[in-house]
Design a protein around this motif. Structure first.
Motif, PDB file in Angstrom:
ATOM      1  N   MET A   1      23.502 -33.090  18.258  1.00  0.00           N
ATOM      2  CA  MET A   1      24.023 -31.863  18.862  1.00  0.00           C
ATOM      3  C   MET A   1      24.447 -32.149  20.296  1.00  0.00           C
ATOM      4  N   SER A   2      25.561 -31.573  20.694  1.00  0.00           N
ATOM      5  CA  SER A   2      26.026 -31.827  22.055  1.00  0.00           C
ATOM      6  C   SER A   2      25.245 -30.979  23.048  1.00  0.00           C
ATOM      7  N   GLU A   3      25.310 -31.380  24.291  1.00  0.00           N
ATOM      8  CA  GLU A   3      24.555 -30.772  25.386  1.00  0.00           C
ATOM      9  C   GLU A   3      24.966 -29.312  25.601  1.00  0.00           C
ATOM     10  N   MET A   4      23.972 -28.497  25.942  1.00  0.00           N
ATOM     11  CA  MET A   4      24.276 -27.105  26.252  1.00  0.00           C
ATOM     12  C   MET A   4      23.367 -26.624  27.372  1.00  0.00           C
ATOM     13  N   ILE A   5      23.809 -25.589  28.057  1.00  0.00           N
ATOM     14  CA  ILE A   5      23.044 -25.099  29.193  1.00  0.00           C
ATOM     15  C   ILE A   5      22.393 -23.773  28.803  1.00  0.00           C
ATOM     16  N   ARG A   6      21.176 -23.558  29.298  1.00  0.00           N
ATOM     17  CA  ARG A   6      20.471 -22.321  28.992  1.00  0.00           C
ATOM     18  C   ARG A   6      20.461 -21.402  30.205  1.00  0.00           C
ATOM     19  N   ILE A   7      20.966 -20.205  30.027  1.00  0.00           N
ATOM     20  CA  ILE A   7      21.153 -19.264  31.135  1.00  0.00           C
ATOM     21  C   ILE A   7      20.227 -18.059  30.986  1.00  0.00           C
ATOM     22  N   ALA A   8      19.368 -17.831  31.976  1.00  0.00           N
ATOM     23  CA  ALA A   8      18.466 -16.669  31.928  1.00  0.00           C
ATOM     24  C   ALA A   8      19.106 -15.486  32.641  1.00  0.00           C
ATOM     25  N   ILE A   9      19.162 -14.365  31.941  1.00  0.00           N
ATOM     26  CA  ILE A   9      19.688 -13.139  32.557  1.00  0.00           C
ATOM     27  C   ILE A   9      18.706 -11.996  32.338  1.00  0.00           C
ATOM     28  N   GLN A  10      18.838 -10.951  33.154  1.00  0.00           N
ATOM     29  CA  GLN A  10      17.913  -9.824  33.016  1.00  0.00           C
ATOM     30  C   GLN A  10      18.200  -9.070  31.720  1.00  0.00           C
ATOM     31  N   LYS A  11      17.146  -8.773  31.003  1.00  0.00           N
ATOM     32  CA  LYS A  11      17.263  -8.118  29.705  1.00  0.00           C
ATOM     33  C   LYS A  11      17.840  -6.712  29.842  1.00  0.00           C
ATOM     34  N   SER A  12      17.241  -5.931  30.736  1.00  0.00           N
ATOM     35  CA  SER A  12      17.787  -4.595  30.917  1.00  0.00           C
ATOM     36  C   SER A  12      17.370  -4.072  32.270  1.00  0.00           C
ATOM     37  N   GLY A  13      18.365  -3.759  33.092  1.00  0.00           N
ATOM     38  CA  GLY A  13      18.078  -3.300  34.440  1.00  0.00           C
ATOM     39  C   GLY A  13      19.314  -3.350  35.297  1.00  0.00           C
ATOM     40  N   ARG A  14      19.113  -3.348  36.596  1.00  0.00           N
ATOM     41  CA  ARG A  14      20.230  -3.222  37.520  1.00  0.00           C
ATOM     42  C   ARG A  14      21.079  -4.475  37.678  1.00  0.00           C
ATOM     43  N   LEU A  15      20.636  -5.577  37.068  1.00  0.00           N
ATOM     44  CA  LEU A  15      21.441  -6.803  37.136  1.00  0.00           C
ATOM     45  C   LEU A  15      22.211  -7.033  35.842  1.00  0.00           C
ATOM     46  N   SER A  16      21.721  -6.424  34.757  1.00  0.00           N
ATOM     47  CA  SER A  16      22.181  -6.797  33.416  1.00  0.00           C
ATOM     48  C   SER A  16      23.678  -6.613  33.209  1.00  0.00           C
ATOM     49  N   GLU A  17      24.155  -5.409  33.481  1.00  0.00           N
ATOM     50  CA  GLU A  17      25.537  -5.115  33.146  1.00  0.00           C
ATOM     51  C   GLU A  17      26.521  -6.007  33.907  1.00  0.00           C
ATOM     52  N   ASP A  18      26.305  -6.134  35.214  1.00  0.00           N
ATOM     53  CA  ASP A  18      27.209  -6.965  36.005  1.00  0.00           C
ATOM     54  C   ASP A  18      27.078  -8.451  35.649  1.00  0.00           C
ATOM     55  N   SER A  19      25.880  -8.874  35.265  1.00  0.00           N
ATOM     56  CA  SER A  19      25.705 -10.268  34.837  1.00  0.00           C
ATOM     57  C   SER A  19      26.530 -10.520  33.579  1.00  0.00           C
ATOM     58  N   LEU A  20      26.414  -9.616  32.610  1.00  0.00           N
ATOM     59  CA  LEU A  20      27.162  -9.768  31.351  1.00  0.00           C
ATOM     60  C   LEU A  20      28.665  -9.672  31.591  1.00  0.00           C
ATOM     61  N   ASN A  21      29.067  -8.750  32.461  1.00  0.00           N
ATOM     62  CA  ASN A  21      30.492  -8.630  32.770  1.00  0.00           C
ATOM     63  C   ASN A  21      31.038  -9.917  33.362  1.00  0.00           C
ATOM     64  N   LEU A  22      30.287 -10.493  34.296  1.00  0.00           N
ATOM     65  CA  LEU A  22      30.736 -11.734  34.932  1.00  0.00           C
ATOM     66  C   LEU A  22      30.914 -12.837  33.886  1.00  0.00           C
ATOM     67  N   ILE A  23      29.946 -12.947  32.992  1.00  0.00           N
ATOM     68  CA  ILE A  23      30.020 -13.975  31.955  1.00  0.00           C
ATOM     69  C   ILE A  23      31.244 -13.760  31.073  1.00  0.00           C
ATOM     70  N   ARG A  24      31.508 -12.512  30.733  1.00  0.00           N
ATOM     71  CA  ARG A  24      32.689 -12.200  29.921  1.00  0.00           C
ATOM     72  C   ARG A  24      33.977 -12.503  30.677  1.00  0.00           C
ATOM     73  N   GLU A  25      33.978 -12.149  31.972  1.00  0.00           N
ATOM     74  CA  GLU A  25      35.172 -12.412  32.783  1.00  0.00           C
ATOM     75  C   GLU A  25      35.427 -13.912  32.930  1.00  0.00           C
ATOM     76  N   CYS A  26      34.376 -14.698  32.755  1.00  0.00           N
ATOM     77  CA  CYS A  26      34.537 -16.149  32.779  1.00  0.00           C
ATOM     78  C   CYS A  26      35.089 -16.655  31.455  1.00  0.00           C
ATOM     79  N   GLY A  27      35.366 -15.737  30.545  1.00  0.00           N
ATOM     80  CA  GLY A  27      35.964 -16.110  29.260  1.00  0.00           C
ATOM     81  C   GLY A  27      34.946 -16.594  28.246  1.00  0.00           C
ATOM     82  N   ILE A  28      33.684 -16.311  28.517  1.00  0.00           N
ATOM     83  CA  ILE A  28      32.635 -16.773  27.600  1.00  0.00           C
ATOM     84  C   ILE A  28      32.280 -15.643  26.634  1.00  0.00           C
ATOM     85  N   GLN A  29      32.414 -15.928  25.358  1.00  0.00           N
ATOM     86  CA  GLN A  29      32.109 -14.917  24.348  1.00  0.00           C
ATOM     87  C   GLN A  29      30.733 -15.164  23.763  1.00  0.00           C
ATOM     88  N   PHE A  30      29.947 -14.122  23.736  1.00  0.00           N
ATOM     89  CA  PHE A  30      28.686 -14.268  23.011  1.00  0.00           C
ATOM     90  C   PHE A  30      28.265 -12.926  22.477  1.00  0.00           C
TER      91      PHE A  30
END
Ligand code: ATP
Ligand code: ZN
Length: 213
Positions: A1-30
């Protein structure tokens, strides 16, 4: 398996939405299925861990996660060995001292020998030491703003955004002691392969930020 990075984000709270938005804006789909602890990106070598924000610096320090998104306030307070690799500019807030509205507070030295309730004992005690104020810090984990009205403390040190919580508890903000925003943190010794993935991610984040300015 090729290398992958593990990213910790807040599950639910004041960081969550903007964290997810940033990841999406980076073109990352999950697929961030509700209540899922772990999910893998479809088009980027990354997987996401959804955690309580307070636990994120520790997981990154331990290497359970390679990188994470947290408030700088939590990063400083938890005092874990991680690198701050990029400032993200969202979830901005301030940590302030507040006293009962009727107090004739004039200056910081008025807090000498007073009792102060906070969930941020480390940041507060650093600040007090810097200003040579000796006060009695009471660490409490929630509802800090009620401490003066129940007679527990003379003042509080807590996160303020609009000030309406302070107001409804009969308090007034008297000093800002720390300004915070979301930051990207990383484990200090990433493997070269993971470091490369992180560099790619930071490059994308910078492009997203540049496009907004
Ligand atoms: P968890 O359940 O993950 O422990 P929490 O209740 O501790 O969540 P939140 O209230 O979601 O935390 O806040 C997360 C972070 O968002 C804070 O540590 C701070 O950096 C930032 N923050 C807090 N309050 C505000 C606010 N009013 N506006 C913007 N950012 C804030
Ligand atoms: Zn928390």
């Amino acid at each position: 398996m090729s290398e992958m990075i593990r990213i910790a984000i807040q599950k639910s709270g004041r960081l969550s939405e903007d964290s997810l938005n940033l990841i999406r804006e980076c073109g990352i789909q999950f697929n961030n299925g509700t209540g899922k602890l772990k999910s893998e990106a479809a088009n980027f070598p990354a997987e996401f861990l959804s955690l309580r924000d307070d636990d994120i610096p520790g997981y990154v320090a331990d290497g359970v996660a390679d990188i994470g998104i947290v408030g700088e306030n939590v990063l400083i307070e938890t005092h874990q060995k991680v690198d701050l690799v990029h400032r993200l500019g969202f979830s901005k807030c301030r940590l302030s001292l507040a006293v009962p509205r009727g107090d004739d507070y004039r200056q910081l030295t008025d807090l000498h020998q007073k009792r102060i309730a906070t969930s941020y004992p480390r940041i507060l005690s650093n600040f007090l030491q810097e200003h040579k104020i000796e006060a009695d810090i009471h660490e409490i984990s929630g509802s800090v703003e009620i401490a003066p009205s129940i007679g527990l403390t003379d003042a509080i040190c807590d996160i303020v955004s609009s000030g309406s919580t302070l107001m409804s508890n009969g308090l007034k903000e008297v000093e800002v002691i720390f300004r915070s925003e979301a930051v990207l943190i990383a484990h200090p010794n990433l493997s070269p392969a993971r470091q490369q993935i992180l560099d790619k991610l930071i490059f994308r984040i910078k492009s997203v930020q540049a496009a907004k300015n």
